[in-house]
Design a protein around this motif. Structure first.
Motif, mmCIF file in Angstrom:
data_model
loop_
_atom_site.group_PDB
_atom_site.id
_atom_site.type_symbol
_atom_site.label_atom_id
_atom_site.label_comp_id
_atom_site.label_asym_id
_atom_site.label_seq_id
_atom_site.Cartn_x
_atom_site.Cartn_y
_atom_site.Cartn_z
ATOM 1 N N THR A 187 0.898 -1.277 -0.019
ATOM 2 C CA THR A 187 -0.018 -0.087 -0.048
ATOM 3 C C THR A 187 0.931 1.117 0.101
ATOM 4 O O THR A 187 1.846 1.602 0.734
ATOM 5 N N ARG A 188 0.542 2.191 -0.869
ATOM 6 C CA ARG A 188 1.289 3.452 -0.864
ATOM 7 C C ARG A 188 0.774 4.372 -0.064
ATOM 8 O O ARG A 188 0.034 5.213 -0.094
ATOM 9 N N ILE A 189 1.289 4.567 1.057
ATOM 10 C CA ILE A 189 0.726 5.205 2.365
ATOM 11 C C ILE A 189 0.861 6.582 1.994
ATOM 12 O O ILE A 189 -0.214 7.225 2.385
ATOM 13 N N GLU A 190 1.934 7.293 1.612
ATOM 14 C CA GLU A 190 1.927 8.623 1.416
ATOM 15 C C GLU A 190 0.644 9.209 0.147
ATOM 16 O O GLU A 190 0.175 9.944 0.438
ATOM 17 N N THR A 191 0.464 8.359 -0.542
ATOM 18 C CA THR A 191 -0.550 8.739 -1.398
ATOM 19 C C THR A 191 -1.896 8.356 -0.932
ATOM 20 O O THR A 191 -2.919 9.176 -1.222
#
Length: 213
Positions: free
Chosen positions: A155-159
């Protein structure tokens, strides 16, 4: 200044009383007029201090505005860990959204963002005050969900954080639609639908650490 606020401050050091009075008056002026139109002479007079006193603590109206807004927004409670990502995200966004929807804070943020794009030093302080702390909490919630196996490790947390907070700021700044629980629930649901893998989608070889915060 209200009778209640005067009572709360009784017994505090004189400098602290003056500082609190300045922040109170500044916040009311900011909500009424915005950052650019805030009159420092009027703030000083209403707070019962000299303009030199204000500039001794705040070198510009933008720094005063930032402190006044931060003091107001930091009162939003910290969301508890429910063990459910959906509930944790709702609890993260609901109290803050309820707070910022009560008054016209969009005009204050607009003024501060104007300074952010022209003053790198101010931008660093602004981000530390208004972005980092809230994003740190959201980041922790997503990392806990990954650890529970609730969402993929890639999962791309910052996005995801941008997708959660972006719509809130959009409505705050434009005022075109209400900031309410229905809206927050919809944002959380749409974002989580995007995080959960679909059978027809091949995962990309990326991790949560692949982005620069």
């Amino acid at each position: 200044m209200t009778e209640a606020s005067t009572t709360v401050r009784r017994g505090r050091p004189r400098n602290e009383q003056a500082r609190e009075a300045i922040l109170d008056v500044a916040m009311e002026s900011l909500l009424a007029h915005g950052v650019a139109a805030m009159n420092m002479d009027a703030v000083a007079a209403a707070a019962g201090v000299s303009k030199a006193t204000i500039y001794r603590w705040w070198p510009s109206k933008e720094t005063l505005a930032m402190d006044a807004l931060y003091r107001t927004w930091e009162s939003a409670p910290i969301a508890p860990d429910t063990g459910s990502l959906r509930d944790d995200l709702r609890n993260l966004l609901w109290p803050w959204t309820e707070l910022i929807a009560r008054r016209p804070y969009g005009r204050v943020i607009a003024g501060l963002l104007g300074q952010v794009v022209t003053d790198p030093d101010f931008a660093l302080t602004y981000r530390a005050r208004f972005l980092d702390q809230r994003r740190d909490h959201g980041r922790m919630i997503l990392q806990q969900a990954i650890a529970r196996g609730e969402i993929p490790a890639r999962t791309r947390i910052e996005t995801v954080l941008d997708m959660l907070y972006g719509p809130v700021y959009h409505r705050l700044m434009h005022g075109h639609a209400p900031l309410d629980h229905i809206f927050i629930d919809g944002v959380v649901d749409i974002v989580l639908d995007g995080i959960h893998p679909r059978p027809d989608r091949q995962p990309r070889h990326e991790t949560a650490d692949s982005e620069t915060p």
